[in-house]
Design a protein around this motif. Sequence first.
Motif, mmCIF file in Angstrom:
data_model
loop_
_atom_site.group_PDB
_atom_site.id
_atom_site.type_symbol
_atom_site.label_atom_id
_atom_site.label_comp_id
_atom_site.label_asym_id
_atom_site.label_seq_id
_atom_site.Cartn_x
_atom_site.Cartn_y
_atom_site.Cartn_z
ATOM 1 N N VAL A 710 30.054 10.099 5.466
ATOM 2 C CA VAL A 710 30.788 11.266 5.967
ATOM 3 C C VAL A 710 31.780 10.774 7.013
ATOM 4 C CG1 VAL A 710 30.643 13.500 7.111
ATOM 5 C CG2 VAL A 710 28.800 12.767 5.577
ATOM 6 N N PRO A 726 32.897 14.587 3.819
ATOM 7 C CA PRO A 726 32.045 13.756 2.969
ATOM 8 C C PRO A 726 32.876 12.956 1.972
ATOM 9 C CG PRO A 726 31.239 16.013 3.073
ATOM 10 C CD PRO A 726 32.596 16.012 3.685
ATOM 11 N N ARG A 806 22.270 13.280 4.342
ATOM 12 C CA ARG A 806 23.730 13.445 4.313
ATOM 13 C C ARG A 806 24.216 13.864 2.927
ATOM 14 N NH1 ARG A 806 23.252 8.953 7.627
ATOM 15 N NH2 ARG A 806 23.897 7.434 6.047
ATOM 16 N N SER A 810 25.994 17.459 2.254
ATOM 17 C CA SER A 810 27.378 17.464 1.791
ATOM 18 C C SER A 810 27.637 18.564 0.768
ATOM 19 C CB SER A 810 27.746 16.099 1.191
ATOM 20 O OG SER A 810 27.749 15.106 2.197
ATOM 21 N N LYS A 813 29.389 21.316 2.291
ATOM 22 C CA LYS A 813 30.721 21.017 2.822
ATOM 23 C C LYS A 813 31.770 20.890 1.723
ATOM 24 C CE LYS A 813 28.963 18.490 6.895
ATOM 25 N NZ LYS A 813 27.532 18.697 6.666
#
Length: 925
Positions: A710, A726, A806, A810, A813
């Motif tokens: 990211v 990301p 992560r 993501s 996002k």
Amino acid sequence: MHPRLHPPIRATRSALSLAVMSLALMAQASAQAPAQAPAAANPPAPSSAAAPATPNSGPQPFASVVKNATRMEGLFTLWQRDDKVWIELAPEDLNKPLLLSPKFSSGIGERGLFAGLMASRWGGGVGKQQMVQFRRVHNQVQLLALNSLVRAQAGTPSARTVEASYSPSLLGSVTVASQPHPERKSVLIEANGLFLSDMQGLGMTLNRLYRQNYALDRANSHITTARAQADAVMLNVNQHFTATTLAVAQPTPAGAPSGPQPSTPGTLPDARSLFMGIHYTLMKLPDQPAAPRAADPRVGYFQTAVDDFSNDLARTPRQRMINRWRLEKKDPTAALSEPVKPITFWVDRNVPLEYRDTLVEGILEWNKAFERIGFKNAVVAKIQPNDASFDTLDGNVASVRWMVNVDPSFGAIGPSHVDPRTGEILDADIAFEGLSSRNQRWFRAATLKGVTDWAQALQAHDALREGLVPAPQHTDAHPHSEACQFADRAMEQLHYGLDVLAARGDVQPDGPEAKEFMLNVLRGVAMHEVGHTLGLRHNFRSSRAYTWAQINDPAFTAAHGISGSVMEYPGTHLPAPGQALLPHHGRTRPALGPYDYWAIEYGYKPLAKEEEAEALQRIAGRSAEKWLAYGTDEDNSLGIDPESLSDDLGDDPIAFARSRVAIARDMIAKQETRSLKPTEDYAVLRRTLGFVAGDLGRAAGILVRQIGGVKTLRDFPGSGRDPLQPNSAALQREALDLLGKHFFSAGAYALSPALERRLAPDFAERTDALFEGERTPTTMYSFTNQLVDLQKALLAQLLSDGVAGRILDSEAKLAKGEAFPLAELYQRLGQDIWSELGGAADIPGTRRELQREHANRLAAALLRPSSGARADSRSLMRAQAKTLLARIQAGANKAGLSAEARAHLQDVAETLSLALQAKLQRSGV
């Protein structure tokens, strides 16, 4: 953050008892002495100033104490007679802030105890700048370290509250040694009692380093030199530490946890005794504090942070000021003017003659950035004369020094001391460890342990620190000193680059091109460390400033260099196999990048006070421009950002990694047919493969950082970019493809048996290591096993909770379908690592090692899920374990398997089966 009170107090009590005895004897000896004449303006000291004191009547007359002593005028008047030094303190000298700058003047060449070192390695140890003052309490004079971390506007109730809430620290205390001078009203204190105590806690440091009972031997410690200048006094002390007995390492009982074992310094003729020199500068702080400049997270400067409690309505009391030199134009109206006081670096007389011109060139290169903002000759470099009366360790002399340490640890560092009130840099000492010292360490590591610094390179990509390898221990107060690995990385890549070019016949290792290569690296190191001493932090995103095509254009790199900043750790640019050697490849002359010009503008451009805030926002607002990209140590070390990386080049990480893998493969192939000279030994093959392994580790670190990466951009609103971005699914798949092909595939880097038999150690180095106390100087070496260790490290990262979190986060996002699925990562790893299950081939031992690691990590995730494990991650791992178990059971009875491979599959199947059958306490249904 302050020195402990107890060691100085213990040392002071001993010093006080000696001082009392000495005063009594001196009083008896002088009781019948005749009256002396008034003090003279210059040495020798006056013969008398008052009537003699009677025994036990208190301090002696001023003149009696300094009778026949040499007088030195300066910030304080110093008096010296034989081994005694006195400091004369006038009433106005008390309660006045000063800067105390301690540095090592002599050391033992190992474990960070290096002559010339400024940077504090142990928090409160030698090198920690402190704002101090003398305070008189009845008949005692104390040296206090003031608490500069908090403040409030003077004269306000808040100031009184701060003073009561935060304590200073006591560095030392001595009895007043004389009656007041009849005219000046000043008194004497004995410097020996303050500065020969273990003020810096070296005894504690030695005990921690060696687990031995070292203690200060005050009787054999002394002040070697004392000097005074208008704005400072300098005292150099030689302190003796001794251990009456030495502990020996004991074998750890079976099953017992291992802990630190006693050891002894390897550089001493007798480990029970050592001397350490400390150079103290007690210097005046500027009468008019410099104008502080506010820090901005978009531009990388070291900072001085203070909690200011003057305004209760402020969001936070924390005030951050950048560290910078005071630079003012002689002619403020001129477009280009020399400064009132330039930033002057003295190249110490201990620097080898053959490197001085190169270092001076690197220092002066920064003038290009200052000229852009109106300063001519802002930076000056001078060579210290052999007969110079000053020491480059003086606290008001910026310097470049050379070290020859048997245990090199940093390559080069550029620490500084600042005015804690404003962040004004007052002193800086750049230190270079000798090239021969570092070469010895690298080559010895490569031939005895089979590695160079590839594990350290992985550690630098802190995405790999989630349980893979121990993080390097840096505890200093200045992250730009010991934590700076630029010189070590640059010199290691220098040797690898020369190996690559020599193997292709492009360069003679001892020819003029090799020397040019080395001098360019040294020049780049000088520029990097000078950047630190100007206040600049690392910029690990600046390698992305230029495209891969630009990096491979000799005309472009000749004009712009290979990265957007010299504060980067750029990879050495080497031609890919089959690519012709171009003049710039691997030997580009270092050049300031656009980021460096911009950062100097932010920190040093003269700005009117009323316009400064707006102007700084305007300058920092350019941070979204590609060539000004900034990401520093924490962006790299937190292991999230796929762009803030070290040892890379260009804006395409996949292209760079692919190039380095191709170079490594070519180098491995060349070792198979490499013919050695009769004057060489076989250790050169092992050394070369060590460098290859290191570079493969760096390439793998760059690739693995893309998975779950990211981007963490430091933009403020208005830049047009989101701060958290990301990596695209396409980029992650491309990185995973390369990892699967070159790092998780079967037989990726297998060596022939003939080459394996030639990988002997350096036997002379092995003998040295054995007699110097290394427990396991390695004779055997397996390049393949070294790569297995790398595979395990990569696997641990890819299966870590951090990467899983992560990747899962993501999804929120990105638009639907754009995120990289966690299930795909786990499925790909299972296919790549267990590829033999789908064919007729046997499973070699090195593959079994990796497969066992993968199965154990799946089982551990099911049996002992960590508190940070995500629910989806655990569910997907359970599904992966089930799928893998079925594949193993189906392939365990295929023909062609060795007995070892069949047993391996049966054992792994049982591990997975038991993990899947285990009854777990679940939260929820």
